[in-house]
Design a protein around this motif. Structure first.
Motif: not given
Ligand code: HEM
Length: 421
Positions: A100-103, A112-114, A254-256, A310-312, A360-364, A366-370, A375-377
């Motif tokens: 999904s949106m992670i890619n 999609l994120r909005s 993705l979510l589950v 990963r990124r490209t 950076v456990g939830f990401g470092a 940028g737009p894809h930050f967890c 909720l996890a916290r």
């Protein structure tokens, strides 16, 4: 885990080998230290996977320093996600179907994120707070009733059920379907581990079944909205656009997966860290509310449940002086960034009072930050509050049985006890 006492020579390190992810935690930490010090941007070849339908790609640049990972994560125009966020290459349609949106990149990602963010507003997350508490209480009630000798497997009985039940509750999934959802996520994320022995076909089948399940759920809530985030997402309109049931299906996968496997591992690693470091446990237990905010993020730093994304590169650029050509892959190894002494004082110390801002456990960033970070916290905080209040002596009583994976820092089983320890 203290600073590794062993030294791993650079030539012995190959992050593409499955065995790398089997070697113990000390070895892994030592290998990442060698990489940070000697080859922070290192070309790594891809290996032929057992399933020959996935051809190995041209290789990737392994990033192990905090600074480079931070830079890549926050510059999505230079380092995109649309070509995949895991190491192996897949066609774009498969990437979007699974990830999904992670890619995705903007503008697709932003749209999609909005929409799906409507399901994760502080208001929506606050709504589940009560449920998280109730669930954590019932998990401990169950332990006391079912394990009168005061010992059990921590992962199966405590860490795994909580996030699963919360995400299912939020999405409006009936309780009777929870075991099926759990089995699908295990299949999808267990692909590297011989114990689960997931084949590519099984993985595709699990994803497809989950997708179909979600489509039906989405269609149902479109017609009959209820008080759950599936209904919020299916009815959200952003710039005149709605989520299609296909988009919802992929997002659901993705979510589950993201919501289950990560949080449960954070909780399991958390108990292990508190067992290994009784002083830190005493500090947190003695002033629980005062230290919870920092302790929870320290658990996520310590555990780093997601090992890489990963990124490209979209154009020729460079990282720490190493030229990177357009089209080349870069892999952000989060456990290494979270132990980088250039960013963290005494990075190998588990310190429940550490300033939580940087990990950076939830990401470092940028737009894809967890999307589920808050909720996890909450889940981690509520679960440990319940344990500390009702089973204050709970400890891991044996070494964890780790998942063999380059993606998820998983604990499959870990014995624990709260009596006579
Ligand atoms: C301790 C628990 C968790 C950890 C360690 C974690 C970690 C991560 C990481 C590293 C990313 C990628 C960030 C990036 O590329 O910049 C991510 C993205 C994501 N996470 Fe989490 N996560 C956790 C819990 C959750 C939960 C509970 C949910 C939802 C219920 C969730 C949903 C997502 C979603 C939807 C994305 C993709 C965001 C996007 O692409 O825009 N996560 N998470």
């Amino acid at each position: 885990m203290p600073e590794p006492r062993i030294t791993v020579p650079l030539d012995d390190i190959d992050l593409s080998l499955p065995e790398f992810w089997l070697a113990g935690r000390e070895w892994r930490d030592a290998a990442f230290r060698t990489l940070r010090e000697q080859a922070p941007v290192r070309f790594t070849e891809e290996r032929v996977l057992e399933d020959s339908r996935i051809q190995p790609g041209p290789g990737y640049w392994s990033l192990t320093r905090y600074e480079d990972i931070w830079h890549v994560s926050r510059n999505p125009q230079l380092f995109c996600s649309g070509k995949g966020s895991n190491i192996g290459d897949m066609p774009v349609e498969i990437n979007e179907f699974f990830g999904s949106m992670i890619n995705m990149d903007d503008p697709k990602h932003f749209r999609l994120r909005s929409i799906v963010s409507k399901g994760f507003t502080p208001k929506e997350v606050a709504k589940v707070e009560e449920y998280v508490k109730t669930k954590a209480t019932s998990i401990v009630d169950d332990l006391l009733e079912r394990f009168p000798d005061g010992s059990c497997d921590f992962v199966t009985e405590v860490a795994a059920p909580l996030p699963l039940k919360i995400i299912c509750e939020m999405m409006g999934i009936p309780e009777a379907d929870e075991p099926q959802i759990f089995a699908w996520t295990n299949t999808i994320l267990g692909i590297g581990d011989p114990e689960y022995g997931t084949t590519l076909d099984e993985l595709m089948m699990a994803a497809l079944q989950m997708f179909q399940y979600a489509q039906q759920l989405g269609e149902d809530r479109l017609a009959n909205p209820k008080d759950d985030i599936t209904s919020v997402m299916m009815h959200a309109v952003v710039d005149g656009e709605r989520l299609t049931t296909q988009e919802f299906g992929s997002f659901f996968i993705l979510l589950v997966v993201a919501g289950n496997e990560t949080t449960r591992n954070a909780i399991s690693h958390g108990l292990k860290a508190l067992t290994d470091d009784p002083d830190q446990r005493a500090i947190w237990w003695d002033e629980f509310d005062g230290h919870t905010r920092t302790a929870v993020d320290e658990i996520v730093r310590w555990a780093t449940p997601v090992i890489h994304f990963r990124r490209t590169a979209t154009e020729d650029t460079s990282l720490s002086g190493q030229p990177i050509a357009a089209g080349e892959k870069v892999v952000m190894w989060y456990p290494s960034a979270n132990r980088d002494p250039a960013k963290f004082d005494h990075p190998y110390d588990f310190d429940v009072r550490r300033d939580p801002g940087a990990q950076v456990g939830f990401g470092a960033g940028g737009p894809h930050f967890c999307l589920g970070a808050n909720l996890a916290r909450r889940e981690i905080a509520v679960m440990f509050r319940e344990l500390r209040t009702r089973l204050p002596g709970i400890r891991a009583t044996g070494e964890p049985d780790y998942l063999q994976s380059a993606f998820i820092n998983g604990i499959k089983r870990m014995p624990c006890a709260w009596k006579g320890v």
